[in-house]
Design an enzyme around this catalytic site. Structure first.
Site, short mmCIF file in Angstrom:
data_model
loop_
_atom_site.label_atom_id
_atom_site.label_comp_id
_atom_site.label_asym_id
_atom_site.label_seq_id
_atom_site.Cartn_x
_atom_site.Cartn_y
_atom_site.Cartn_z
N ARG A 208 0.99 -1.34 0.16
CA ARG A 208 0.03 -0.04 -0.04
C ARG A 208 0.95 1.29 0.01
O ARG A 208 0.58 2.12 -0.65
CB ARG A 208 -1.04 0.16 1.12
CG ARG A 208 -2.28 -0.79 0.90
CD ARG A 208 -3.14 -1.18 2.14
NE ARG A 208 -4.13 -2.10 1.80
CZ ARG A 208 -5.10 -2.57 2.54
NH1 ARG A 208 -5.08 -2.31 3.72
NH2 ARG A 208 -5.96 -3.36 2.17
N HIS B 246 -7.04 -0.82 -6.59
CA HIS B 246 -6.38 -2.12 -6.29
C HIS B 246 -5.72 -2.07 -4.72
O HIS B 246 -5.65 -0.91 -4.37
CB HIS B 246 -5.35 -2.42 -7.29
CG HIS B 246 -4.03 -1.63 -7.28
ND1 HIS B 246 -2.91 -2.07 -8.28
CD2 HIS B 246 -4.05 -0.35 -6.98
CE1 HIS B 246 -2.11 -1.30 -8.01
NE2 HIS B 246 -2.76 0.11 -7.59
N GLU B 247 -5.30 -3.19 -4.24
CA GLU B 247 -4.61 -3.14 -2.84
C GLU B 247 -5.74 -2.36 -1.70
O GLU B 247 -5.13 -1.84 -0.85
CB GLU B 247 -3.50 -2.15 -2.82
CG GLU B 247 -2.20 -2.79 -3.89
CD GLU B 247 -1.88 -4.29 -3.43
OE1 GLU B 247 -1.90 -4.65 -2.14
OE2 GLU B 247 -1.14 -4.87 -4.32
N GLY B 248 -6.98 -2.67 -1.94
CA GLY B 248 -7.74 -2.10 -1.04
C GLY B 248 -8.41 -0.81 -1.63
O GLY B 248 -7.78 0.20 -1.83
N GLN C 238 -10.23 1.43 2.50
CA GLN C 238 -9.27 2.06 3.27
C GLN C 238 -9.81 3.19 4.50
O GLN C 238 -9.38 3.31 5.50
CB GLN C 238 -8.21 3.21 2.37
CG GLN C 238 -7.63 2.54 1.11
CD GLN C 238 -6.55 1.33 1.82
OE1 GLN C 238 -5.92 1.71 2.81
NE2 GLN C 238 -6.38 0.44 1.13
#
Lengths: 600, 600
Positions: B298, B441-443, B448
């Protein structure tokens, strides 16, 4: 089956509950129309848009026009779509019965056209540009020009373009270099290069009529030395048959981020010294002619931005209803079934924001079309004049607001679809890419804000602004009849009160010659002004929704509640945020203006 | 020649004036380093990024990976670029000298890597994913797994991926369906389908090591039943040589809006019942292992978003300096020469906004890397613990803030280039399209914000938050030494004071079980929180700039003045705007939460 282009219930709400389209049938020009004929036209538009336009929207994107042997080649689906559009009469929807038109109010022709803009912005552009060019010739052309060029455009045999931008001059048209020399026969010979000419070449029509800005030899410097010319791709003989190919060369195609199905061309005029053009209107007055077309075009661009937003909103709404994923925060047990993502608060937020942006600006776009009708067929000269003043004032907002906020709506539609939304297997990323053009063409966002603050506010002694303030006050007054709307009315009143004070201050500064400093933050002013306008339109919609609810129509209750919720969102979440921009304007903050190139 | 990847003056400012990188050389681990070795590494990174990465950035976009005979085919330029990267040692920049690394602080390895992210986000992804996967095996793998899989990854012979998402489960990993059955030899047999696996196939390395989330037969439901597996594309023999092809099939490639050069793959594991995997870490604890990797990822994603913003900012800045167009509002005479567009106030606004967003989040990303160094090599256990707590809290901001605001920066870069910016002949539209992935992406952004408000704030008894408040207060106190910074300090103090009160209220509500209502507006909370953090970082930069100015270095005066102006913009134009979000949070406004699916 769910609707994909626009909500027809919402369109009916706009036409018959908010904008009183039926009242237009009282006017002589529309006497043969009725709600039935209006609805029939809309239904036809929807059918053709769904059948011929929507299916090749992605293919347009994936197979952008190719340059082959000096011409632009399109995918084969475009022509049948445009032909169906022509055959159904939409090119002349607003034109006289006598001229082969439907004699519809602009409100209705715009509502019909919205379906095509939603289904396929790129393919819809070809007739859109043609309509604009045809109107321009109709208003400013000679009888002979109308016979030779307008008539075949009305018949759909010739298409049109507007050719303004040059490699070194876009926003600053005063610097164009294209020249026009008078020829012995009364026509002109043009020489120059134009870029970003949409629809500048295609195989959809027998001929293409370019409306070109150029300078005569004796032209004064600047915008007051620009003239307008008809420059056909093929010359037209006296009997209307096509003559020789004119000296207009397709120099190349631009490859765009989106809106790929519409050719964006570089055109060379007069490379061989033999480009024939015909002066439209008076010498050196081309820009004011063009501006009439551009004003119509700006409303159309605004509606185009709305409709891309609308398409994305409806798609992401349907997706959110059907896609199961995760659980609500208070019930994280993995044993329970996942909920559809529309249940998640942040997805609701993104959908409600989209609804507020899209339906708010859809209302404004149609309101502007209704105003245009008033400029043409209003009951008295006063009505027509007032409509004109108000429409002039609102045009920068009608163009820029959806270009900014329906683009944001598209960004949220992508976000709702997550990773899927980022792939080209789903349509939402294309809507975003297509819509990204709208804050750029037909006058950039920055140009619109200068137009609003530097020109439109003070025009006609501020008559448009006074009207707007009065209309908003009137809506607020009517809202007082509904106690439930108090919390929605107040933030609008507060914003408008402060906006008026700021406006007065800025106009005073302008009149005292503080031009650069006052115009520096015009983008912030336009945001606050635009939110006031859209907030007003939402309050108006909320009143109608409250009235609709009061009638106790069970079937419609959900629809009206959704309207009230979106109005609440916009008026209580978005409108108060504009005090921030107004505070910056009030203190004449020069943080940006005083930045210097060498400090970056 | 102007710089295109990042401003090296600004990087030096960050490293040596703001973040005191030289102090790190006092630590035993970095004792052999010095400013000279740091600068040499950066210079090498810049050279390789400019020479091997930047030149094929557009080609990557125009020629996305093709699926051919079950494999992904890339353009030929990718491998030499990745090889140059490997050869220069950047894959192991932070790894021990003993293990063949450069033993650089993460602050420096991140600063080096930033050049590649700016030059070519897609090509940089392959080593980026590999570094993350390697770190994961290093932390949780057995000695044998390290020997067999990690060592060849360090050598650059094997690349890595992380395989989490499935067609029905992205944000909600608890619902994954991929299964792992124990086999007689202690390994596992996996069966399931994964999608959106970046780098899931390519011809850049001998082997690909997939780190796959799957469930064991006895797995408890939910996130506590997820295990982590190494699943190599090719099995690896005991002697390290490659064995048979594993039962991992490339089912297809996704076609994305941007970031096209990185393969996004659909992978089928175990279609033939013979997909061999190896458990990493303990059964059912795969997600917490993966989260360690994701936390690093992240920060990397955040920096990736920054660097796309940076590339767009620098390009549009250069363009604005060189492009003549129009005249200033108070000198409209067409006889005067046009000015470069950087002279226009609205263009300055868009450039200053970009600078504030890009350099603000660049600072935060490097600050986070510096914190990561403190978690590893801080002088005492207390320092390491505190760094860990603060980094945990900041991670959602480090990831999400640039994903949102550097995307906006890219949008402005397009706008500055106007019609040209909308064409693929210029790079800015690609930066926008590439960056649009980062909020997903990546959450996702929504995830978040839930992580921040629902988890991170209260973690460790709020220790991270207390530290942050203390650090901000400390910066504000130091700012008091500079009277010129008063107007910048005050809005930050006001925002943070109100943010603290709102935070307390929300955490109280959460502790009382009002979960759904409290988390509903988490996106608004994250915006205000993020602006407070970036505002703090800008005030810190402003102090350093003021100090730099005080030293009277004439050559640097412009640089420092630019810093002060950007700080002024951010702290006085952006930070006060967040009171709007806080007001909505204060009144626990449920306009979005109470919207119902059937009302849309």
């Amino acid at each position: 089956m769910s609707e994909t282009l626009l909500s027809s219930r919402n369109l009916a709400f706009e036409l018959y509950e908010v904008l009183d389209a039926e009242a237009l049938t009282q006017r002589e020009r529309f006497a043969e129309h009725s709600r039935e004929t209006f609805d029939a036209a809309i239904s036809t538009a929807r059918n053709i848009a769904e059948k011929y336009f929507a299916p090749h929207n992605r293919k347009n994107d994936e197979n952008e026009p190719r340059y082959e042997n000096g011409a632009a080649v399109l995918i084969p689906e475009v022509k049948p779509a445009v032909d169906a559009f022509l055959e159904a009469g939409f090119l002349n929807a607003a034109r006289d019965f006598d001229a082969g038109g439907m004699q519809l109010p602009t409100l209705l022709s715009q509502a019909c056209f919205a379906h095509f803009q939603s289904a396929n912005a790129a393919t819809a552009s070809y007739p859109f540009l043609t309509m604009g060019a045809a109107n321009l010739i109709e208003n400013f052309g000679t009888e002979e020009q109308k016979q030779r060029f307008l008539q075949p455009m009305i018949e759909g045999r010739f298409f049109g373009t507007m050719a303004l931008t040059e490699p070194h001059a876009g926003s600053s048209l005063s610097d164009i270099r294209t020249r026009a020399e008078p020829a012995a026969d009364g026509s002109y010979r043009l020489r120059g290069n134009k870029i970003f000419i949409s629809g500048g070449d295609h195989p959809l029509s027998e001929n293409i009529v370019h409306l070109v800005l150029a300078k005569l030899p004796d032209a004064p410097a600047g915008v007051k030395g620009i003239s307008l010319f008809i420059v056909p791709k093929f010359l037209v003989n006296d009997d209307g048959s096509l003559g020789e190919r004119n000296d207009v060369i397709l120099a190349g195609l631009f490859h765009k981020m989106g809106w790929r199905g519409t050719t964006s061309t570089a055109l060379n005029f007069g490379d061989n010294g033999n480009c024939v053009g015909y002066l439209v209107g008076k010498p050196h007055q081309g820009l004011s002619c063009m501006f009439q077309m551009m004003n119509e075009a700006r409303i159309g661009v605004g509606m185009g931005a709305v409709m891309l937003g609308y398409a994305g909103y409806l798609y992401s709404l349907e997706y959110a209803r059907e896609r199961p994923q995760g659980r609500l925060p208070d019930s994280k047990s993995p044993d329970g079934a996942p909920v559809s993502i529309i249940q998640h608060a942040d997805v609701k937020r993104m959908l409600l924001t989209q609804k507020a942006y899209v339906e708010g600006s859809f209302d404004l776009g149609l309101y502007a079309a209704r105003l245009f009708d008033d400029t043409q067929t209003g009951e008295s000269e006063d009505v027509r004049k007032h409509a004109h003043e108000l429409l002039d004032l609102l045009t920068p907002i009608v163009k820029s607001w959806p270009s900014e906020f329906c683009l944001k709506a598209n960004e949220m539609a992508i976000q709702i679809l997550g990773g899927h939304g980022y792939t080209r297997e789903y349509p939402v990323e294309q809507y975003y890419r297509d819509n990204r053009l709208n804050p750029i063409h037909e006058g950039t966002h920055g140009i619109q804000s200068l137009d609003l603050l530097g020109r439109k506010l003070a025009q006609n002694g501020g008559a448009g602004l006074k009207q707007l303030i009065r209309l908003i006050a009137d809506t607020c007054e009517r809202a007082q009849a509904h106690e439930l709307l108090t919390a929605l009315r107040q933030p609008l009143e507060q914003l408008v009160a402060r906006l008026q004070a700021v406006t007065l201050g800025l106009l005073t500064d302008l009149s005292q010659g503080k031009v650069n400093a006052t115009l520096a933050n015009s983008a912030l002013y336009m945001k606050a002004f635009g939110h006031a306008v859209i907030g007003w339109r939402w309050l108006e919609q909320a009143i109608r929704a409250q009235e609709g609810l009061g009638k106790g129509n069970e079937a419609d209750a959900d629809f009206y509640k959704g309207k009230l919720q979106a109005a609440r969102y916009f008026l209580t979440w978005e409108v108060p945020g504009c005090h921030h921009e107004l505070a910056i304007l009030e203190r004449r903050d020069d943080a940006c203006l005083s930045m210097r190139s060498e400090w970056f």
